[in-house]
Design a protein around this motif. Structure first.
Motif, PDB file in Angstrom:
ATOM      1  N   LEU A  81       0.834  -1.198   0.000  1.00 34.50           N
ATOM      2  CA  LEU A  81       0.000   0.000   0.000  1.00 34.50           C
ATOM      3  C   LEU A  81       0.871   1.250   0.000  1.00 34.50           C
ATOM      4  N   ALA A  82       1.976   1.214   0.746  1.00 39.53           N
ATOM      5  CA  ALA A  82       2.859   2.379   0.843  1.00 39.53           C
ATOM      6  C   ALA A  82       3.549   2.692  -0.487  1.00 39.53           C
ATOM      7  N   VAL A  83       3.998   1.658  -1.200  1.00 35.52           N
ATOM      8  CA  VAL A  83       4.755   1.926  -2.427  1.00 35.52           C
ATOM      9  C   VAL A  83       3.861   2.175  -3.637  1.00 35.52           C
ATOM     10  N   LEU A  84       2.558   1.850  -3.521  1.00 35.28           N
ATOM     11  CA  LEU A  84       1.658   2.034  -4.660  1.00 35.28           C
ATOM     12  C   LEU A  84       0.752   3.248  -4.517  1.00 35.28           C
ATOM     13  N   ASP A  85       0.895   3.990  -3.423  1.00 38.21           N
ATOM     14  CA  ASP A  85       0.060   5.169  -3.161  1.00 38.21           C
ATOM     15  C   ASP A  85       0.569   6.337  -4.008  1.00 38.21           C
ATOM     16  N   VAL A  86      -0.275   6.831  -4.920  1.00 39.33           N
ATOM     17  CA  VAL A  86       0.148   7.911  -5.813  1.00 39.33           C
ATOM     18  C   VAL A  86       0.346   9.221  -5.060  1.00 39.33           C
ATOM     19  N   MET A 114      -8.746  -2.142   0.158  1.00 39.65           N
ATOM     20  CA  MET A 114      -9.828  -2.016  -0.812  1.00 39.65           C
ATOM     21  C   MET A 114     -10.357  -0.582  -0.878  1.00 39.65           C
ATOM     22  N   SER A 115     -10.347   0.108   0.263  1.00 42.66           N
ATOM     23  CA  SER A 115     -10.770   1.504   0.268  1.00 42.66           C
ATOM     24  C   SER A 115      -9.831   2.358  -0.575  1.00 42.66           C
ATOM     25  N   ALA A 116      -8.532   2.140  -0.405  1.00 39.82           N
ATOM     26  CA  ALA A 116      -7.551   2.879  -1.205  1.00 39.82           C
ATOM     27  C   ALA A 116      -7.710   2.565  -2.687  1.00 39.82           C
ATOM     28  N   PHE A 117      -7.981   1.299  -2.981  1.00 42.25           N
ATOM     29  CA  PHE A 117      -8.139   0.885  -4.381  1.00 42.25           C
ATOM     30  C   PHE A 117      -9.368   1.540  -5.013  1.00 42.25           C
ATOM     31  N   HIS A 118     -10.501   1.506  -4.320  1.00 43.03           N
ATOM     32  CA  HIS A 118     -11.734   2.040  -4.888  1.00 43.03           C
ATOM     33  C   HIS A 118     -11.734   3.565  -4.951  1.00 43.03           C
ATOM     34  N   ARG A 119     -10.918   4.206  -4.121  1.00 42.01           N
ATOM     35  CA  ARG A 119     -10.815   5.662  -4.180  1.00 42.01           C
ATOM     36  C   ARG A 119      -9.736   6.129  -5.155  1.00 42.01           C
ATOM     37  N   ASN A 120      -9.143   5.152  -5.864  1.00 40.34           N
ATOM     38  CA  ASN A 120      -8.158   5.446  -6.916  1.00 40.34           C
ATOM     39  C   ASN A 120      -6.946   6.213  -6.402  1.00 40.34           C
ATOM     40  N   ILE A 121      -6.511   5.876  -5.193  1.00 41.66           N
ATOM     41  CA  ILE A 121      -5.287   6.503  -4.714  1.00 41.66           C
ATOM     42  C   ILE A 121      -4.093   5.558  -4.863  1.00 41.66           C
ATOM     43  N   THR A 122      -4.311   4.424  -5.530  1.00 45.29           N
ATOM     44  CA  THR A 122      -3.205   3.552  -5.907  1.00 45.29           C
ATOM     45  C   THR A 122      -3.129   3.501  -7.430  1.00 45.29           C
ATOM     46  N   VAL A 123      -2.023   2.974  -7.938  1.00 46.96           N
ATOM     47  CA  VAL A 123      -1.848   2.878  -9.384  1.00 46.96           C
ATOM     48  C   VAL A 123      -2.507   1.624  -9.945  1.00 46.96           C
ATOM     49  N   LEU A 124      -3.064   0.789  -9.087  1.00 44.94           N
ATOM     50  CA  LEU A 124      -3.565  -0.512  -9.506  1.00 44.94           C
ATOM     51  C   LEU A 124      -4.876  -0.414 -10.288  1.00 44.94           C
ATOM     52  N   SER A 125      -5.003  -1.298 -11.283  1.00 46.95           N
ATOM     53  CA  SER A 125      -6.271  -1.466 -11.992  1.00 46.95           C
ATOM     54  C   SER A 125      -6.994  -2.723 -11.526  1.00 46.95           C
ATOM     55  N   SER A 126      -6.267  -3.638 -10.836  1.00 46.67           N
ATOM     56  CA  SER A 126      -6.863  -4.860 -10.302  1.00 46.67           C
ATOM     57  C   SER A 126      -6.160  -5.236  -9.011  1.00 46.67           C
ATOM     58  N   LEU A 127      -6.941  -5.418  -7.943  1.00 45.77           N
ATOM     59  CA  LEU A 127      -6.406  -5.816  -6.646  1.00 45.77           C
ATOM     60  C   LEU A 127      -7.238  -6.956  -6.100  1.00 45.77           C
ATOM     61  N   ARG A 128      -6.574  -8.055  -5.758  1.00 46.96           N
ATOM     62  CA  ARG A 128      -7.273  -9.218  -5.211  1.00 46.96           C
ATOM     63  C   ARG A 128      -6.707  -9.526  -3.829  1.00 46.96           C
ATOM     64  N   ILE A 129      -7.581  -9.485  -2.813  1.00 47.54           N
ATOM     65  CA  ILE A 129      -7.165  -9.767  -1.446  1.00 47.54           C
ATOM     66  C   ILE A 129      -7.828 -11.042  -0.944  1.00 47.54           C
ATOM     67  N   SER A 130      -9.058 -11.289  -1.367  1.00 48.99           N
ATOM     68  CA  SER A 130      -9.757 -12.523  -1.019  1.00 48.99           C
ATOM     69  C   SER A 130     -10.272 -13.159  -2.293  1.00 48.99           C
ATOM     70  N   GLU A 131     -10.753 -14.393  -2.184  1.00 46.87           N
ATOM     71  CA  GLU A 131     -11.213 -15.117  -3.360  1.00 46.87           C
ATOM     72  C   GLU A 131     -12.387 -14.425  -4.045  1.00 46.87           C
ATOM     73  N   ALA A 132     -13.120 -13.595  -3.293  1.00 49.01           N
ATOM     74  CA  ALA A 132     -14.315 -12.961  -3.855  1.00 49.01           C
ATOM     75  C   ALA A 132     -14.007 -11.639  -4.552  1.00 49.01           C
ATOM     76  N   ASP A 133     -12.781 -11.125  -4.421  1.00 50.78           N
ATOM     77  CA  ASP A 133     -12.480  -9.806  -4.955  1.00 50.78           C
ATOM     78  C   ASP A 133     -12.431  -9.767  -6.470  1.00 50.78           C
ATOM     79  N   ALA A 134     -12.009 -10.869  -7.080  1.00 46.79           N
ATOM     80  CA  ALA A 134     -11.886 -10.890  -8.537  1.00 46.79           C
ATOM     81  C   ALA A 134     -12.080 -12.302  -9.026  1.00 46.79           C
ATOM     82  N   GLN A 135     -12.533 -12.414 -10.222  1.00 47.34           N
ATOM     83  CA  GLN A 135     -12.704 -13.719 -10.834  1.00 47.34           C
ATOM     84  C   GLN A 135     -11.830 -13.793 -12.073  1.00 47.34           C
TER      85      GLN A 135
END
Length: 263
Positions: A81-86, A114-135
């Motif tokens: 989270l620290a290194v990917l925070d824009v 997930m909060s950081a991801f959904h608020r677009n404060i990271t550079v990521l376009s896809s983040l998976r933390i649990s099995e339900a986060d992405a398919q």
């Protein structure tokens, strides 16, 4: 480090520890060709994650990193989270796809990520933390549906979907106990919260991360209150306390499911 051709490196299921991650992280400092690295299902923890996060922060080519089914925990997740925070880094990493599922990350840290991801404060376009986060994309799209045939004492059952990975089973016994060991490479010592073992007088049921590994009716009685289980790196050990007499256990495979007979 001098590679100018390889773009994808898959080192999954190799038992890599924190010490093994050090040279891999060092490669990220000098290599600007690799675009995808898969380190899933290994044995490194938060220190290895810290090394990788540091390397990712300076790398200019890596797009996708799979760290699923390791033991990086909250501390390792926080490093990414620290290194990917824009907001923190004016020149953020090139990484866009990150898989941290199956790493014993607590709900509180999951929510932060997930909060950081959904608020677009990271550079990521896809983040998976649990099995339900992405398919993952369905490789069977457009093909006839797959099914699994399971043989049980009650007969034959047809289930939709692919069979799960098989567990390797071994057993030993003495006059008082039967010890059953199920080997699954993705299991970790810290996985006790996702393992459920149920003992009945003539029943044994084992579930891992919601996946049913064993649900059997025993042919002889056991003492449920005296039975026990423990989980370690790569295995689950179950001890059945015999009720009376000498018990022989036979394990039979059928379509990825386990039947145990205790005559």
């Amino acid at each position: 480090m001098r590679n100018q051709a390889l773009t994808e490196l898959v080192l999954s299921s190799n038992g890599i520890t924190d010490e093994g991650i050090d040279p891999i992280a060092a490669v990220l400092d000098s290599n600007n060709v690799l675009k995808k690295i898969d380190l899933s299902d290994n044995r490194f923890g938060s220190r290895g994650a810290q090394q990788l996060a540091s390397g990712v922060s300076r790398n200019k080519s890596l797009i996708e990193l799979n760290l699923s089914r390791n033991s990086i925990g909250d501390q390792g997740a926080e490093e990414f989270l620290a290194v990917l925070d824009v907001a923190v880094r004016p020149r953020p990493a090139a990484l866009r796809i990150l898989d941290l599922s199956g790493n014993s990350i607590t709900r509180r840290t999951e929510d932060r990520l997930m909060s950081a991801f959904h608020r677009n404060i990271t550079v990521l376009s896809s983040l998976r933390i649990s099995e339900a986060d992405a398919q993952a994309p369905d490789p069977d799209n457009g093909k006839p549906p797959r099914f699994t045939v399971v043989c049980t004492q009650q007969g034959i059952e047809v289930r939709t979907g692919r069979p799960g990975p098989r567990a390797q089973v071994s057993w030993e016994q003495d006059q008082g106990d039967v010890e059953v060991v199920l080997k699954r490479p993705e299991l970790r010592r810290s996985d006790s919260a996702v393992v459920d073992v149920g003992f009945g007088y003539r029943r044994l049921k084992v579930t891992v991360r919601g996946e049913l590994l064993m649900d059997i009716e025993l042919a002889a009685r056991i003492r449920p209150d005296d039975c026990a289980w423990t989980v370690g790196d790569g295995y689950l050990q179950v001890v059945l306390a015999k009720a009376i007499g000498f018990i022989l256990i036979v394990v039979v495979w059928c379509s990825g499911m386990v039947r145990c007979h205790l005559p």
